[in-house]
Design a protein around this motif. Structure first.
Motif, PDB file in Angstrom:
ATOM      1  N   GLU A  64       0.828  -1.204   0.000  1.00 23.96           N
ATOM      2  CA  GLU A  64       0.000   0.000   0.000  1.00 23.96           C
ATOM      3  C   GLU A  64       0.866   1.259   0.000  1.00 23.96           C
ATOM      4  O   GLU A  64       0.617   2.192  -0.764  1.00 23.96           O
ATOM      5  CB  GLU A  64      -0.906   0.001   1.230  1.00 23.96           C
ATOM      6  N   ARG A  65       1.896   1.276   0.828  1.00 20.76           N
ATOM      7  CA  ARG A  65       2.772   2.454   0.917  1.00 20.76           C
ATOM      8  C   ARG A  65       3.535   2.689  -0.384  1.00 20.76           C
ATOM      9  O   ARG A  65       3.867   3.824  -0.714  1.00 20.76           O
ATOM     10  CB  ARG A  65       3.734   2.312   2.084  1.00 20.76           C
ATOM     11  N   ALA A  66       3.858   1.607  -1.095  1.00 24.35           N
ATOM     12  CA  ALA A  66       4.583   1.729  -2.363  1.00 24.35           C
ATOM     13  C   ALA A  66       3.634   1.848  -3.556  1.00 24.35           C
ATOM     14  O   ALA A  66       4.083   1.987  -4.689  1.00 24.35           O
ATOM     15  CB  ALA A  66       5.509   0.530  -2.551  1.00 24.35           C
ATOM     16  N   ASP A  67       2.331   1.764  -3.300  1.00 23.23           N
ATOM     17  CA  ASP A  67       1.304   1.842  -4.339  1.00 23.23           C
ATOM     18  C   ASP A  67       1.494   0.739  -5.378  1.00 23.23           C
ATOM     19  O   ASP A  67       1.562   0.992  -6.583  1.00 23.23           O
ATOM     20  CB  ASP A  67       1.296   3.230  -4.988  1.00 23.23           C
ATOM     21  N   MET A  68       1.615  -0.503  -4.864  1.00 21.35           N
ATOM     22  CA  MET A  68       1.823  -1.669  -5.717  1.00 21.35           C
ATOM     23  C   MET A  68       0.919  -2.799  -5.256  1.00 21.35           C
ATOM     24  O   MET A  68       0.377  -2.768  -4.160  1.00 21.35           O
ATOM     25  CB  MET A  68       3.266  -2.172  -5.594  1.00 21.35           C
ATOM     26  N   GLN A  69       0.819  -3.800  -6.085  1.00 20.05           N
ATOM     27  CA  GLN A  69       0.111  -5.023  -5.717  1.00 20.05           C
ATOM     28  C   GLN A  69       1.051  -5.938  -4.930  1.00 20.05           C
ATOM     29  O   GLN A  69       2.258  -5.977  -5.201  1.00 20.05           O
ATOM     30  CB  GLN A  69      -0.381  -5.757  -6.969  1.00 20.05           C
ATOM     31  N   ILE A  70       0.497  -6.682  -3.988  1.00 17.51           N
ATOM     32  CA  ILE A  70       1.301  -7.584  -3.164  1.00 17.51           C
ATOM     33  C   ILE A  70       2.094  -8.558  -4.023  1.00 17.51           C
ATOM     34  O   ILE A  70       3.276  -8.809  -3.755  1.00 17.51           O
ATOM     35  CB  ILE A  70       0.403  -8.331  -2.154  1.00 17.51           C
ATOM     36  N   GLN A  71       1.470  -9.098  -5.063  1.00 18.43           N
ATOM     37  CA  GLN A  71       2.172 -10.090  -5.884  1.00 18.43           C
ATOM     38  C   GLN A  71       3.410  -9.496  -6.551  1.00 18.43           C
ATOM     39  O   GLN A  71       4.384 -10.206  -6.800  1.00 18.43           O
ATOM     40  CB  GLN A  71       1.236 -10.756  -6.904  1.00 18.43           C
ATOM     41  N   ASN A  72       3.397  -8.189  -6.840  1.00 19.29           N
ATOM     42  CA  ASN A  72       4.581  -7.559  -7.430  1.00 19.29           C
ATOM     43  C   ASN A  72       5.754  -7.605  -6.461  1.00 19.29           C
ATOM     44  O   ASN A  72       6.894  -7.853  -6.867  1.00 19.29           O
ATOM     45  CB  ASN A  72       4.287  -6.113  -7.816  1.00 19.29           C
ATOM     46  N   LEU A  73       5.492  -7.359  -5.179  1.00 22.74           N
ATOM     47  CA  LEU A  73       6.560  -7.402  -4.184  1.00 22.74           C
ATOM     48  C   LEU A  73       7.182  -8.787  -4.138  1.00 22.74           C
ATOM     49  O   LEU A  73       8.400  -8.932  -4.045  1.00 22.74           O
ATOM     50  CB  LEU A  73       6.040  -7.004  -2.795  1.00 22.74           C
ATOM     51  N   ARG A  74       6.349  -9.808  -4.234  1.00 18.07           N
ATOM     52  CA  ARG A  74       6.859 -11.188  -4.230  1.00 18.07           C
ATOM     53  C   ARG A  74       7.720 -11.465  -5.463  1.00 18.07           C
ATOM     54  O   ARG A  74       8.760 -12.113  -5.377  1.00 18.07           O
ATOM     55  CB  ARG A  74       5.702 -12.171  -4.150  1.00 18.07           C
ATOM     56  N   VAL A  75       7.278 -10.959  -6.614  1.00 16.34           N
ATOM     57  CA  VAL A  75       8.050 -11.134  -7.859  1.00 16.34           C
ATOM     58  C   VAL A  75       9.402 -10.441  -7.732  1.00 16.34           C
ATOM     59  O   VAL A  75      10.435 -11.017  -8.082  1.00 16.34           O
ATOM     60  CB  VAL A  75       7.273 -10.589  -9.084  1.00 16.34           C
ATOM     61  N   TYR A  76       9.406  -9.216  -7.232  1.00 20.47           N
ATOM     62  CA  TYR A  76      10.660  -8.475  -7.103  1.00 20.47           C
ATOM     63  C   TYR A  76      11.610  -9.177  -6.146  1.00 20.47           C
ATOM     64  O   TYR A  76      12.820  -9.180  -6.369  1.00 20.47           O
ATOM     65  CB  TYR A  76      10.411  -7.040  -6.654  1.00 20.47           C
ATOM     66  N   GLU A  77      11.067  -9.803  -5.109  1.00 23.00           N
ATOM     67  CA  GLU A  77      11.921 -10.563  -4.196  1.00 23.00           C
ATOM     68  C   GLU A  77      12.491 -11.794  -4.901  1.00 23.00           C
ATOM     69  O   GLU A  77      13.682 -12.071  -4.798  1.00 23.00           O
ATOM     70  CB  GLU A  77      11.129 -10.971  -2.957  1.00 23.00           C
TER      71      GLU A  77
END
Length: 88
Positions: A15-28
């Motif tokens: 939410e703070r980065a204005d992204m979808q949760i799945q994107n954070l997982r992909v970037y990791e």
């Protein structure tokens, strides 16, 4: 310098980065970000991680793919290290 302590759950970080949760997982998975983990394996994102996620979004908006973004982030980190070294 932004705080590097893991404080935020993935939902808050997204939410703070204005992204979808799945994107954070992909970037990791792609090695672009490495959040802290609790003993139970829960991801915890820091203020520094949030800034990095926002930088990733900027680079995506500029048309870079994830491989290119990884390279840009590596180069930016190297420049920051060299600047710190020169400032010593």
């Amino acid at each position: 310098m932004p705080d590097s302590r893991g404080l935020f759950a993935i939902s808050v970080a997204a939410e703070r980065a204005d992204m979808q949760i799945q994107n954070l997982r992909v970037y990791e998975r792609r090695g672009l970000i490495e959040p802290a983990r609790t003993a139970g394996g829960t991801r915890l994102y820091s203020e520094a991680d949030i800034l990095l996620l926002r930088r990733i979004a900027e680079l995506l908006a500029d048309g870079l793919n994830l491989v290119g973004i990884g390279r840009v982030l590596e180069l930016e980190a190297e420049v920051a290290r060299l600047r710190r070294r020169l400032g010593e």
